[in-house]
Design an enzyme around this catalytic site. Structure first.
Site, mmCIF file in Angstrom:
data_model
loop_
_atom_site.group_PDB
_atom_site.id
_atom_site.type_symbol
_atom_site.label_atom_id
_atom_site.label_comp_id
_atom_site.label_asym_id
_atom_site.label_seq_id
_atom_site.Cartn_x
_atom_site.Cartn_y
_atom_site.Cartn_z
ATOM 1 N N THR A 193 6.912 14.681 -4.116
ATOM 2 C CA THR A 193 8.204 14.038 -3.876
ATOM 3 C C THR A 193 8.904 13.693 -5.192
ATOM 4 O OG1 THR A 193 7.089 11.891 -3.782
ATOM 5 C CG2 THR A 193 7.520 12.982 -1.681
ATOM 6 N N ASP A 333 -3.617 -0.636 -2.829
ATOM 7 C CA ASP A 333 -2.536 0.336 -2.998
ATOM 8 C C ASP A 333 -1.599 -0.113 -4.122
ATOM 9 O OD1 ASP A 333 -0.846 2.506 -2.648
ATOM 10 O OD2 ASP A 333 0.144 1.706 -0.871
ATOM 11 N N ASP A 424 8.414 -1.087 -6.482
ATOM 12 C CA ASP A 424 7.847 0.223 -6.156
ATOM 13 C C ASP A 424 8.523 1.287 -7.031
ATOM 14 O OD1 ASP A 424 6.385 2.190 -4.893
ATOM 15 O OD2 ASP A 424 7.076 1.759 -2.873
HETATM 16 CA CA CA Z 1 -0.056 4.626 -2.098
#
Ligand code: CA
Length: 723
Positions: A193, A333, A424
């Site tokens: 991506t 994560d 993010d």
């Molecule tokens: Ca991840």
């Protein structure tokens, strides 16, 4: 400068050239025509400030500051900004691309890695290239069919395709020049991506897929031929085989057992890179662990290098230079794939060459980019997982409350921030004028829960393999809304020298857009709730705002054509938040509508009307006939297979169909759709993942959820019911 001849046509050309020179553009049409489209090389990117009218690499410059020296549009006149042109992107799903503009042509991407070349002055399509990403594999990408843009080099445009290919396209004709499959193992779910970067003639790309179980790496290819130059692994391979290189010799002792070999270990490099051409160092941001649960990955032991790290690589050889690990032994994560900005800033009276990152774990790091030494670290939001960074060791102090995998009772543990971080992938921006970094910030917490028994590695590829439960939200609408209201966002102006917030603007929810700063004392950002906004860079005063008619996640850019400055926002709601946590994302109150919106001073174009593609989906479920056992099994199967796209508890954020609103026809052919009838629309086939019985159970669960909604006293507006 004076006209060389008396001919009017010539005079006009020279006048335009003069105008270009005055606003900072250094090229003339004659020069542009002579060198052809996308004639970018390393020297042009290194000297990008000499032609600020172009935006030649994803962060504009190799240091990825996302700051433009253009200042025709300023804090004094930005209120006159209006739409110059718009362009409708084909597929209404998440838009995350940063466009590239070179010599009057814009190159950008939409969902499923489709590439668009547009006239940057008018928005007219010059060509479109569809790499025909394998739609059957769409379910193997965690976070919608998004793409973050292209790279350009020597007359070619480069795109990473969702299904794992890297392709070069002729910038003039829009036809394919070469294509390589970047996957190291086609039995694993590996996707792309991110935007490629091109340095020293090498096009560099990483991958995504840690949630599905893969080993992380990035690869450098010859930009002309596509031939592989080097590959850098971020986590070790099979401990029974010799380590591939020095980096893997360093990493291997930090892992225990063999589970990570099966599971891949993670550490995918799915987004950020930056480059220092003097040091010849490439900086990469390394992703989270696979599996998330350290117990099932590395027997709960070790730092697990190079997970969640910034790694510096010698670009000529692909060899390891240094690393800084933000989250040793990651369990949440906490990727460190967020945007890495390079700058030379004065700290304690001394100019330091720094790299700056604010990864998901919530800290803002200032690192000496020559050697990886931590200079400072402070949290940008309140954290529950950690109480600070030990400056002696550079390690975070981890709070026991966040260590869910050590809980003998396997209870859910609330952790802040959670899997989309305090920040993010949405790019931040650094303005050398104000000395501030502008961060699209999240405030979110979520539950993580240990599993008593290690789940077997699933062969089916369209399913998460986290080794933990995470992000659980209540089914009842009232409780869901209460939780949703605790997730918010803000734009934070952060001083990296003092590690302090200077100003901030609050937002309704997380996943607001990336940021652009300019020499006009401006900061531009789009918002999740559907606006494009400009603030003063020094004070954070809102100076301009217009509706985008959809949520905005991508970072804007600015450029000039014929001496006139433009600002472009790629807009379109989608991506990880609005798919996985659909119910919470409804707080943004927007629908997916993929567009390119370009503004200029005095622009008078109109925002086009928009028709929501699922507007005719109505709540009309068949009678509820499923047994409680069927529904309970269906809920489990839905959570494991369907929720990452259609939303936890079958509450869609509106980007993909809300399965509570299935039509009579789709109820009748439900199994056929699950088994691949709509692969071309991006709905993967679950023929290898779900038995006929499970499909029926999922179906009954969805019918139950539709009746829940019908009977709900609050009936909060769903995306599909909005105009
Ligand atoms: Ca991840």
């Amino acid at each position: 400068m004076k006209p060389a001849s008396g001919k009017p046509a010539r005079f006009l050309t020279m006048t335009t050239a003069l105008a270009l020179a005055l606003v900072g553009g250094s090229t003339t049409f004659a020069q542009n025509a002579a060198r052809g489209p996308a004639a970018v090389d390393g020297a042009r990117i290194v000297n990008a400030d000499k032609e600020p009218g172009n935006w030649m690499t994803t962060g504009r410059t190799y240091d990825e500051q996302r700051y433009s020296p253009l200042k025709q549009i300023t804090d004094k006149n930005v209120d006159k900004l209006g739409l110059a042109w718009t362009y409708k992107i084909d597929i209404d799903r998440g838009v995350e691309a940063t466009p590239i503009v070179v010599d009057g042509v814009m190159y950008t991407t939409g969902p499923f890695s489709i590439v668009y070349a547009l006239d940057a002055k008018t928005g007219q399509l010059k060509w479109k290239y569809d790499p025909k990403s394998d739609r059957a594999r769409a379910g193997e990408a965690c976070c919608d069919a998004v793409n973050r843009g292209v790279a350009v080099w020597n007359g070619k445009v480069y795109v990473g395709v969702l299904d794992g290919r890297l392709e070069a396209i002729d910038a003039k004709s829009g036809t394919k020049v070469w294509s390589v499959d970047t996957r190291y193992d086609t039995t694993r779910s590996i996707s792309i991506t991110g935007a490629p970067r091109i340095v020293e003639g090498k096009v560099i790309i990483g991958n995504g897929g840690a949630e599905y179980g893969t080993r992380g790496y990035i690869t450098a290819y010859d930009a002309e031929t596509g031939k592989q130059d080097w590959r850098f692994w971020t986590v070790p391979g099979d401990p029974d085989k010799p380590a591939e290189n020095k980096a893997m010799e360093i990493a291997r002792p930090t892992w225990t057992g063999r589970a990570f070999v099966t599971q891949g270990g993670g550490g995918t490099v799915w987004d950020s890179m930056s480059y220092d051409p003097e040091l010849k160092l490439l900086y990469i941001g390394v992703g989270n662990a696979s599996s998330w649960n350290p117990k099932f990955r590395s027997e709960g032991k070790g730092d697990n290098l190079f997970l969640s790290s910034i790694v510096a690589i010698h670009v000529d050889t692909g060899e390891y230079a240094w690393h800084y690990q933000t989250t040793p032994g990651d369990a949440w994560d906490f990727t460190a794939t967020a945007h890495i900005i390079l700058a030379d800033i004065k700290i304690d009276g001394k100019v330091r060459k720094v790299a700056m990152q604010s990864p998901k774990n919530g800290y803002f790091y200032v690192i000496d980019r020559t050697n990886g030494k931590l200079l400072s670290a402070k949290n940008i939001i309140p954290l529950s997982w950690s109480s600070g960074v030990d400056m002696k060791t550079g390690r975070p102090k981890v709070n026991e409350s966040a260590e869910y995998w050590k809980d003998p009772e396997h209870k859910p543990h609330l952790v802040q921030p959670a899997f989309w971080g305090a920040h993010d992938w949405q790019p931040m921006s650094y303005s050398p004028d104000t000395g501030l970094v502008y961060i699209p910030t999240h405030i979110m917490s979520a539950y993580y829960q240990d599993l008593a028994k290690e789940p077997p590695r699933r062969k089916f590829k369209s399913a998460y393999q986290l080794g933990a439960d995470a992000g659980m939200v209540p089914e009842a609408e009232k409780e869901l809304r209460e939780l949703a209201n605790t997730w918010s966002g803000k734009l934070t102006a952060w001083d990296p020298k003092t590690q302090k917030m200077v100003w901030e603007v609050p937002y309704k929810t997380i996943f607001n857009g990336g940021v652009l700063s300019t020499a006009g004392n401006l900061v531009f950002e789009g918002t999740a709730d559907g606006r494009v906004v400009a603030y003063s860079a020094d004070k954070g005063k809102k100076l301009w705002e217009q509706p985008a008619n959809t949520g905005v996640m991508a970072a804007p850019i600015t450029y000039t054509v014929d001496g006139e400055q433009y600002v472009t926002f790629m807009v379109g709601w989608g991506g990880a938040f609005s798919t996985f946590e659909g119910g919470i994302s409804l707080n943004a109150g927007v629908l997916p509508n993929a567009q390119v919106l370009t503004y200029k001073l005095g622009g008078t174009a109109k925002l086009p009307d928009f028709k929501y593609k699922y507007a005719d989906h109505k709540l009309d479920p068949p009678p509820l006939t499923g047994t409680p056992e069927q529904i309970a099994e269906g809920q489990k199967a839905f959570g494991a297979n369907c929720s990452q796209c259609h939303g936890i508890n079958a509450v869609s954020g509106g980007v993909l169909p809300d399965l509570r609103l299935l039509s009579k026809e789709n109820h009748a052919r439900f199994a056929a759709i699950v088994y691949g009838a709509r692969v071309m629309d991006g709905m993967p086939s679950f023929a290898d993942g779900l038995t006929m019985q499970q499909v029926e159970e999922v179906h009954q669960y969805l019918i139950k959820r539709a009746h829940d909604l019908k009977d709900s006293p609050t009936r909060e507006p769903r995306a599909a019911q909005q105009p």
